[in-house]
Design a protein around this motif. Structure first.
Motif: not given
Lengths: 241, 223
Positions: A211, A214, B31
């Motif tokens: 997370t 993220d 990412e």
């Protein structure tokens, strides 16, 4: 006179030479007009190069502002930190000694609970027995009229009572056995629960780290999608009425 | 939430370039790639712009450099600096581009028209008046042309040193040449620039020269 090389002057104007070399060069240029000309030329070229500027291309300044972007992001970060704290507490407190302490504290509670359970099952079992008892006493009423029959009945009843008592003792033993088994079962369940909890804690911390990444990615997207983002909620608002 | 806490949170969430590259290498992490691109797109685009003299081509080459970074991610060795790896990719692309250009056209770059596109819009608009801005534009164009006239192996050293503030040792790492060669290329590059710039800038007059000299180069370093 030994003149420093142009390389040395290039290094000097870009501040790349070490302190003693720098001192030597400065001492030299103070007394050498030829090298002064060389140094001045390099400095002039340096400043001319600097005149060729380009506009800052988008990302460089933005990437610095990675995290704090609006209150919701700060809230999300706070929630992340809180979860991290919870997971850490879980992991730290999940030691073996604490495990055992809880077990010993729970033991009497489990026993009490099981005893209450046994008592209630006893009364349940006792009720039909009492019923049979009352059933047995009913034929005793006519027995008062006939003494022989009464005697016979009394022996039968005594017999019945011993059988009944034996039965009850047996029942009690079975029940005690069952209780012990249940107790063991519960303890095993409890231990399994603890290990499950620990697994959950581990998974949570794992999930947390994901997370976290993220979140950072989200921050990047929020930053880079700066412009396209605001119109989206507006469109939604229009759609509603 | 205090600024200190935010700062520490930010540090917690920030990957170094090498960490991001490691993730990109080992799990193809999109990412991590986005993070690297976010950080480096600007510097790489500026490098390519200065190497090619064209802002649009510079942007395209930067894009291509990131594609190449992704496809060559397994060639990166963790002991080297990520930035050196990326600079090298971008410089190689610029080199290929100029070779293609040379083949495509007989006209050398330096003889392009004075009003070539891509330069007028490149300039910082911090000049106080219109006439000074025009003058700045002209100076920038002259410097840009001077850079393009430099042989490429000098140009790359001068651009990395002057505009991106790399240490000579880092430039040697990027180009895979000895420190001494970097030094001599820098000094030779500066001298060649001086030979072209001095007569051309003399036309622009003394006023402009004075203003240019007053500027601190540090302010404009981009990295």
């Amino acid at each position: 006179m030994n003149h420093p090389t142009p390389e040395a002057w290039a290094e000097y104007v870009y501040g790349e030479c070490d302190a003693p070399t720098k001192a030597d060069l400065e001492a030299h240029v103070a007394v050498c007009p030829a090298c002064r000309v060389q140094l001045d030329q390099f400095r002039r070229i340096q400043s001319e190069l600097t005149a060729y500027t380009l506009p800052q291309i988008a990302s460089a300044s933005r990437s610095i502002r990675l995290l704090p972007r609006g209150p919701w992001l700060a809230a999300a970060a706070a929630a992340g930190v809180f979860l991290l704290g919870v997971a850490t507490t879980l992991l730290i407190s999940g030691g073996q000694n604490r495990d055992e302490a809880i077990q010993t504290r729970l033991k009497p509670a489990i026993r009490q609970e099981l005893e209450a359970l046994m008592a209630s099952s006893n009364t349940l079992r006792a009720t039909p027995v009492q019923l049979t008892q009352s059933d047995a006493t009913q034929p005793e009423i006519p027995s008062t009229t006939a003494p022989d029959a009464n005697e016979e009945l009394r022996t039968a009843f005594a017999e019945f009572l011993t059988v009944y008592r034996n039965d009850r003792a047996e029942d009690r033993a079975v029940l005690a056995n069952a209780i012990q088994q249940l107790e063991r079962q519960r303890r095993a369940d409890y231990i399994r629960l603890r290990s499950d909890l620990e697994t959950v804690a581990l998974t949570t911390s794992d999930q947390l780290s994901r997370t976290r990444s993220d979140l950072s990615q989200l921050a990047v997207y929020t930053v880079s999608d700066d412009r396209p983002n605001p119109p989206a909620p507006k469109d939604k608002d229009k759609g509603r009425p | 939430m205090s600024d200190g806490l935010l700062q520490s949170l930010r540090n917690l969430f920030t990957l170094t370039d090498e960490q991001a590259m490691w993730r990109l290498q080992h799990s193809g992490d999109g990412e991590a790639f986005a993070t690297l691109m976010e950080r480096w797109r600007g510097p790489i685009a500026r490098l390519c712009t200065r190497m090619t003299g064209d802002a649009h081509r510079g942007e395209d080459l930067a894009q291509e450099a990131f594609l190449k970074l992704y496809s060559q991610r397994h060639q990166y060795r963790a002991e080297g600096r990520f930035s050196s790896f990326l600079w090298r990719i971008a410089l190689n692309l610029c080199h290929d581009e100029s070779r293609r250009n040379r083949r495509r056209s007989e006209v050398p770059l330096e003889s392009e028209d004075e009003d070539q596109p891509g330069h007028l819009d490149l300039l910082a608009d911090d000049a106080p008046s219109a006439s000074e801005q025009v003058e700045d534009n002209e100076r920038a164009q002259i410097v840009s042309r001077a850079l393009l006239r430099l042989p490429e192996h000098y140009r790359s050293v001068v651009v990395l040193k002057h505009y991106h503030g790399l240490k000579l040792r880092e430039i040697a790492e990027v180009l895979g040449i000895p420190d001494g060669t970097v030094k001599s290329r820098l000094s030779e590059g500066l001298q060649q620039l001086g030979r072209y710039l001095t007569p051309h800038l003399a036309e622009l007059g003394n006023v402009a020269e004075g203003r240019g000299r007053n500027r601190k180069p540090e302010e404009l370093f981009i990295l």
